[in-house]
Write a protein that holds these residues in place. Structure first.
Motif, PDB file in Angstrom:
ATOM      1  N   PHE A 131      -3.891  -6.458   9.062  1.00 53.11           N
ATOM      2  CA  PHE A 131      -3.760  -7.554   8.298  1.00 53.11           C
ATOM      3  C   PHE A 131      -2.472  -8.252   8.711  1.00 53.11           C
ATOM      4  CE2 PHE A 131       0.366  -9.088   5.643  1.00 53.11           C
ATOM      5  CZ  PHE A 131      -0.907  -9.643   4.611  1.00 53.11           C
ATOM      6  N   PHE A 169       6.653 -12.763  14.817  1.00 55.09           N
ATOM      7  CA  PHE A 169       6.744 -12.141  13.800  1.00 55.09           C
ATOM      8  C   PHE A 169       8.567 -13.627  13.782  1.00 55.09           C
ATOM      9  CE2 PHE A 169       3.740  -9.866  11.761  1.00 55.09           C
ATOM     10  CZ  PHE A 169       3.683 -11.479  10.477  1.00 55.09           C
ATOM     11  N   HIS A 208      -2.292 -12.556   9.722  1.00 52.56           N
ATOM     12  CA  HIS A 208      -1.021 -13.146   8.769  1.00 52.56           C
ATOM     13  C   HIS A 208      -0.459 -13.668  10.702  1.00 52.56           C
ATOM     14  CE1 HIS A 208       2.262 -13.832   5.729  1.00 52.56           C
ATOM     15  NE2 HIS A 208       2.727 -13.361   5.891  1.00 52.56           N
ATOM     16  N   HIS A 235       9.571  -9.919  -0.014  1.00 54.71           N
ATOM     17  CA  HIS A 235       9.079 -11.709   0.957  1.00 54.71           C
ATOM     18  C   HIS A 235       8.199 -11.790  -0.129  1.00 54.71           C
ATOM     19  CE1 HIS A 235       7.017 -13.125   4.016  1.00 54.71           C
ATOM     20  NE2 HIS A 235       6.048 -12.526   3.941  1.00 54.71           N
ATOM     21  N   LEU A 236       7.381 -10.898  -1.072  1.00 53.21           N
ATOM     22  CA  LEU A 236       6.304 -11.467  -1.985  1.00 53.21           C
ATOM     23  C   LEU A 236       7.159 -12.013  -3.612  1.00 53.21           C
ATOM     24  CD1 LEU A 236       3.851  -8.214  -2.637  1.00 53.21           C
ATOM     25  CD2 LEU A 236       3.664 -10.197  -0.761  1.00 53.21           C
ATOM     26  N   HIS A 293      -5.750 -19.800  -0.971  1.00 53.85           N
ATOM     27  CA  HIS A 293      -5.765 -19.885  -2.134  1.00 53.85           C
ATOM     28  C   HIS A 293      -7.318 -20.515  -3.376  1.00 53.85           C
ATOM     29  CE1 HIS A 293      -1.697 -18.640  -2.666  1.00 53.85           C
ATOM     30  NE2 HIS A 293      -1.434 -18.897  -1.341  1.00 53.85           N
ATOM     31  N   ASN A 334       0.471 -17.898  10.123  1.00 50.75           N
ATOM     32  CA  ASN A 334       1.496 -18.110  10.230  1.00 50.75           C
ATOM     33  C   ASN A 334       2.098 -19.238  10.842  1.00 50.75           C
ATOM     34  OD1 ASN A 334       1.947 -16.842   7.748  1.00 50.75           O
ATOM     35  ND2 ASN A 334       3.553 -15.446   9.182  1.00 50.75           N
ATOM     36  N   TYR A 346      -9.582  -8.568  -0.825  1.00 51.64           N
ATOM     37  CA  TYR A 346      -8.478  -8.185  -0.359  1.00 51.64           C
ATOM     38  C   TYR A 346      -7.585  -8.150  -0.824  1.00 51.64           C
ATOM     39  CZ  TYR A 346      -4.512 -10.678   1.560  1.00 51.64           C
ATOM     40  OH  TYR A 346      -3.237 -10.951   1.999  1.00 51.64           O
ATOM     41  N   ARG A 347      -6.907  -8.715  -1.515  1.00 58.32           N
ATOM     42  CA  ARG A 347      -5.289  -7.938  -2.399  1.00 58.32           C
ATOM     43  C   ARG A 347      -5.365  -6.635  -2.750  1.00 58.32           C
ATOM     44  NH1 ARG A 347      -3.315 -13.857  -4.986  1.00 58.32           N
ATOM     45  NH2 ARG A 347      -2.115 -14.619  -3.540  1.00 58.32           N
TER      46      ARG A 347
HETATM   47  C1  HEM Z   1       8.520 -14.790   9.706  1.00 61.15           C
HETATM   48  C2  HEM Z   1       7.563 -13.590   9.164  1.00 61.15           C
HETATM   49  C3  HEM Z   1       7.014 -14.088   8.334  1.00 61.15           C
HETATM   50  C4  HEM Z   1       6.912 -15.305   7.108  1.00 61.15           C
HETATM   51  C5  HEM Z   1       7.102 -16.975   8.296  1.00 61.15           C
HETATM   52  C6  HEM Z   1       5.739 -15.025   6.476  1.00 61.15           C
HETATM   53  C7  HEM Z   1       5.169 -16.606   5.575  1.00 61.15           C
HETATM   54  C8  HEM Z   1       4.396 -15.714   4.463  1.00 61.15           C
HETATM   55  C9  HEM Z   1       3.977 -16.877   3.263  1.00 61.15           C
HETATM   56  C10 HEM Z   1       4.075 -17.943   3.354  1.00 61.15           C
HETATM   57  C11 HEM Z   1       3.486 -16.260   2.554  1.00 61.15           C
HETATM   58  C12 HEM Z   1       2.724 -16.856   1.079  1.00 61.15           C
HETATM   59  C13 HEM Z   1       1.082 -17.122   1.041  1.00 61.15           C
HETATM   60  C14 HEM Z   1       0.644 -18.223   0.881  1.00 61.15           C
HETATM   61  O1  HEM Z   1       0.501 -17.036  -0.564  1.00 61.15           O
HETATM   62  O2  HEM Z   1       0.378 -18.431   0.480  1.00 61.15           O
HETATM   63  C15 HEM Z   1       2.950 -14.685   3.205  1.00 61.15           C
HETATM   64  C16 HEM Z   1       2.396 -14.226   1.713  1.00 61.15           C
HETATM   65  C17 HEM Z   1       2.575 -12.095   2.559  1.00 61.15           C
HETATM   66  N1  HEM Z   1       3.121 -12.057   3.369  1.00 61.15           N
HETATM   67 FE1  HEM Z   1       4.649 -13.065   5.576  1.00 61.15          FE
HETATM   68  N2  HEM Z   1       5.618 -13.230   6.262  1.00 61.15           N
HETATM   69  C18 HEM Z   1       5.869 -12.797   7.246  1.00 61.15           C
HETATM   70  C19 HEM Z   1       6.208 -11.718   7.401  1.00 61.15           C
HETATM   71  C20 HEM Z   1       5.132 -10.343   6.815  1.00 61.15           C
HETATM   72  C21 HEM Z   1       5.377  -9.592   7.630  1.00 61.15           C
HETATM   73  C22 HEM Z   1       6.089  -8.718   7.988  1.00 61.15           C
HETATM   74  C23 HEM Z   1       4.558  -8.974   6.774  1.00 61.15           C
HETATM   75  C24 HEM Z   1       4.271  -7.122   6.226  1.00 61.15           C
HETATM   76  C25 HEM Z   1       4.906  -6.429   6.818  1.00 61.15           C
HETATM   77  C26 HEM Z   1       4.129  -9.691   5.315  1.00 61.15           C
HETATM   78  C27 HEM Z   1       3.188  -9.573   4.465  1.00 61.15           C
HETATM   79  C28 HEM Z   1       2.930 -10.254   3.868  1.00 61.15           C
HETATM   80  C29 HEM Z   1       2.143 -10.048   2.367  1.00 61.15           C
HETATM   81  C30 HEM Z   1       1.280  -8.843   1.974  1.00 61.15           C
HETATM   82  C31 HEM Z   1       2.296 -11.525   1.569  1.00 61.15           C
HETATM   83  C32 HEM Z   1       0.736 -11.507   0.783  1.00 61.15           C
HETATM   84  C33 HEM Z   1       0.097 -12.316   0.615  1.00 61.15           C
HETATM   85  C34 HEM Z   1      -1.263 -12.422  -0.281  1.00 61.15           C
HETATM   86  O3  HEM Z   1      -0.770 -13.547  -1.005  1.00 61.15           O
HETATM   87  O4  HEM Z   1      -1.880 -12.078  -1.104  1.00 61.15           O
HETATM   88  N3  HEM Z   1       4.752 -10.780   5.738  1.00 61.15           N
HETATM   89  N4  HEM Z   1       4.492 -14.445   3.342  1.00 61.15           N
END
Ligand code: HEM
Length: 224
Positions: A24, A210, A28, A118-119, A50, A32, A59-60
């Protein structure tokens, strides 16, 4: 049930759930990177995700189960290991004696806390509602994920939190990848150095990928 009571069974659950999360994280990270192509690319990407509602939710659900198993057995195995310390050390001295190995529980807990934050920030968009993508649409009427991310990382404290969390991720991944091969019995004197090196290199690549996003935004190379 017997499988989950044995040490090996629980370690296999940790390895498989860990692998799913690594996959994942890599996906991700790749998704990104669309931010570097500008607002249109990342907003279109987020919109596409979405739109795939059944797939997104399947997947969620899988990821929530994986995360819960990893969290639960991670804590349980650490507590058991701490109780039986002398034995645990003689069995897997080479890998667990490293800094990354000894701090797995802490880097894991930091990542858990980071994930909640983050969520709340990017998925539920409640921490900084004024820049929420769902409330601020782009000229094509799509949630403006690009501006939400850019405006987020222009804030010093948030960028620092992300860099700190990514350091924890790098350590957790370094040991996690090595541990995965150990659990599956794939390490021996010949493969161990290769496994250690590849785990570290993979963790560093994910880390750099990242942190590139907050850093490039924070220093003003990528602007809103
Ligand atoms: C600079 C680092 C990161 C950025 C810019 C970023 C950006 C984002 C964004 C914009 C979303 C929302 C996506 C959407 O719903 O349209 C998201 C969701 C998420 N991110 Fe990140 N992320 C980063 C790092 C991480 C890391 C390191 C992890 C895990 C260890 C992570 C786990 C998740 C999870 C689990 C979601 C929810 C996905 C879902 O909606 O099912 N992220 N992230």
């Amino acid at each position: 049930m017997h499988f989950l009571k044995s040490m090996v069974g629980r370690k296999i659950v940790m390895a498989v759930s860990g692998l799913m999360m690594v996959l994942f994280v890599v996906a991700h990270l790749l998704g990104n990177t669309s931010i570097f192509a500008g607002p249109n690319a990342i907003n279109a990407y987020a919109m596409k995700l979405h739109e795939l509602v059944p797939l997104l939710w399947s997947y969620r659900v899988v990821m929530i189960v994986m995360l819960s198993l990893h969290f639960f057995y991670g804590i349980q195995l650490t507590l058991e290991n701490n109780k039986a310390k002398p034995q645990a050390y003689t069995v897997k001295k080479s890998l667990s004696a490293t800094f990354a190995g000894k701090t797995m529980i802490w880097t894991g807990l930091i990542l858990g806390a980071f994930l909640v934050y983050h969520l709340l920030q990017f998925t539920f968009q409640v921490t900084n509602p004024e820049i929420s993508a769902d409330r601020n649409l782009d000229p094509l009427g799509r949630p403006d994920v690009f501006h939400m991310v850019v405006l987020t990382f222009q804030k010093t404290l948030i960028s620092l939190i992300y860099v700190a969390a990514m350091i924890a991720l790098a350590f957790h991944l370094t040991h996690g990848i090595q541990s995965f091969f150990q659990t599956l019995g794939l390490n021996n004197d010949r493969t161990l150095p290769v496994i250690i090196k590849s785990g570290t290199v993979a963790a560093v690549i994910v880390f750099l990928g990242f942190i590139a996003i907050p850093i490039i935004i924070f220093v003003g190379i990528l602007k809103g």
